[in-house]
Design an enzyme around this catalytic site. Structure first.
Site, PDB file in Angstrom:
ATOM      1  N   GLN A  59      -8.911   5.129   4.288  1.00 13.92           N
ATOM      2  CA  GLN A  59      -9.931   4.957   3.251  1.00 13.92           C
ATOM      3  C   GLN A  59     -10.926   6.117   3.306  1.00 13.92           C
ATOM      4  OE1 GLN A  59      -9.856   2.609   0.904  1.00 13.92           O
ATOM      5  NE2 GLN A  59     -11.744   3.309  -0.050  1.00 13.92           N
ATOM      6  N   ASP A  94      -1.017   6.731  -0.915  1.00 22.19           N
ATOM      7  CA  ASP A  94      -2.134   7.174  -1.765  1.00 22.19           C
ATOM      8  C   ASP A  94      -1.737   8.407  -2.596  1.00 22.19           C
ATOM      9  OD1 ASP A  94      -4.619   5.912  -1.914  1.00 22.19           O
ATOM     10  OD2 ASP A  94      -5.252   6.613   0.063  1.00 22.19           O
ATOM     11  N   LYS A 102      -7.685  -4.561  -1.239  1.00 17.45           N
ATOM     12  CA  LYS A 102      -6.307  -4.116  -0.985  1.00 17.45           C
ATOM     13  C   LYS A 102      -5.545  -5.143  -0.150  1.00 17.45           C
ATOM     14  CE  LYS A 102      -7.743   0.628  -1.579  1.00 17.45           C
ATOM     15  NZ  LYS A 102      -8.225   1.889  -1.068  1.00 17.45           N
TER      16      LYS A 102
END
Ligand code: GUN
Length: 283
Positions: free
Chosen positions: A97, A120, A53
């Site tokens: 995460q 997200d 990322k």
């Protein structure tokens, strides 16, 4: 035969070059898109995803910072950090995460992220808005599946589409996005009787079960389109998807590879969402 394979690499490269240009334009307006990534512990897969990322952000001119905490961090400490990022106007995207350690309540952590920074698309607000077809941050992997189908020219309207897997991250939201495109959607899962019977009738199959080689060529009909969301290692340590690529390739009209497939679009959509958030904040 090669044009049967939908290249995530080709599509992600195209999207990333568009994002890079967009970021350059935003920079001229004084907007500097920034993603903050929180990672807890040292899960090797998570560390590798997070590295990817940051690399993508750097390639596109998006600022990214990595906030790493030990496994022992408390729920309150994590909430405090998210609160700090929520209130930091220089931060446009916050990504925690997953998975998180067992002593931390994932739902509470995710839902403490300001929805307008939830790149997200995991907060209840974003999930709800997606479900009713309102503007939202679409979750990156499900959106990546749709991007791959669009790129391959597959129109979902009226198609019989089977999703295998019912996770909150992929199975459920990808079914919703497919339904919004007027596919007739069936969701299969661990309790489904005779999955083959369902998959054999499907025009499009999206497989997201986390089991190497789960979907085999004899389970699909001639000309079906296979979208493979799995990222697994086989017995030889080789990266592979949830579809048995060789047997499915013989029967399918189109298939996404692993690696080089949906995973790259997941990453590209995170960049897209971060830029969208920065644009919204600059309005
Ligand atoms: N873990 C596995 N996939 C994802 C993802 O898309 N986002 C986050 N935050 N964690 C993940």
């Amino acid at each position: 035969m090669d044009n049967k394979i939908i290249s995530g690499k080709e599509l992600a490269t195209k999207i990333k070059s568009e994002i890079k240009l967009e970021v350059e334009k935003l920079n001229l307006e004084g907007i500097f898109p920034k993603l903050s990534v929180i990672i807890v512990g040292e899960n090797p897969a998570s560390l590798s995803y997070v590295r990817g990322k940051h690399k993508d952000c750097a390639e596109c001119g998006i600022i990214s910072d990595n906030i790493a905490f030990p496994e022992t961090i408390t729920q309150d400490e994590l909430l405090e950090e998210i609160n700090r990022l929520n209130n930091d106007n220089s931060v446009h995207g916050i990504l925690v995460q997953l998975p998180l350690p067992n002593h931390i309540d994932e739902y509470e952590i995710i839902n403490s992220i300001a929805p307008e920074k939830d790149v997200d698309g995991f907060t209840a607000i974003n999930v709800g808005n997606m479900n009713i077809g309102k503007d939202c941050f679409a979750p990156c992997t499900p959106q990546g599946c749709m991007d791959m189908l669009d790129y391959a020219g597959v129109d979902l309207a009226g198609k019989d589409l089977v999703v295998i897997g019912r996770s909150n991250i992929v199975g459920k939201p990808v079914a919703t996005l497919a339904l919004q495109r007027s596919a007739t959607v069936t969701i299969c899962h661990s309790k489904t009787k005779n999955i083959s019977e369902k998959t054999k009738n499907a025009d499009v199959i999206i497989v997201a079960v986390g089991k190497a080689g789960f979907l085999t060529g004899d389970m699909i009909k001639e000309g079906a389109v296979v979208v493979d969301v799995g990222i697994n290692r086989n017995d030889n340590g080789k990266l592979c998807g949830d579809a048995d690529f060789d047997s499915c390739l013989k029967v399918a009209s189109k298939i996404t590879p692993v690696p080089g497939g949906v995973g790259l679009l997941t990453r590209a959509n995170l960049l897209k969402n971060t830029v969208k958030s920065a644009k919204n904040a600059g309005k």
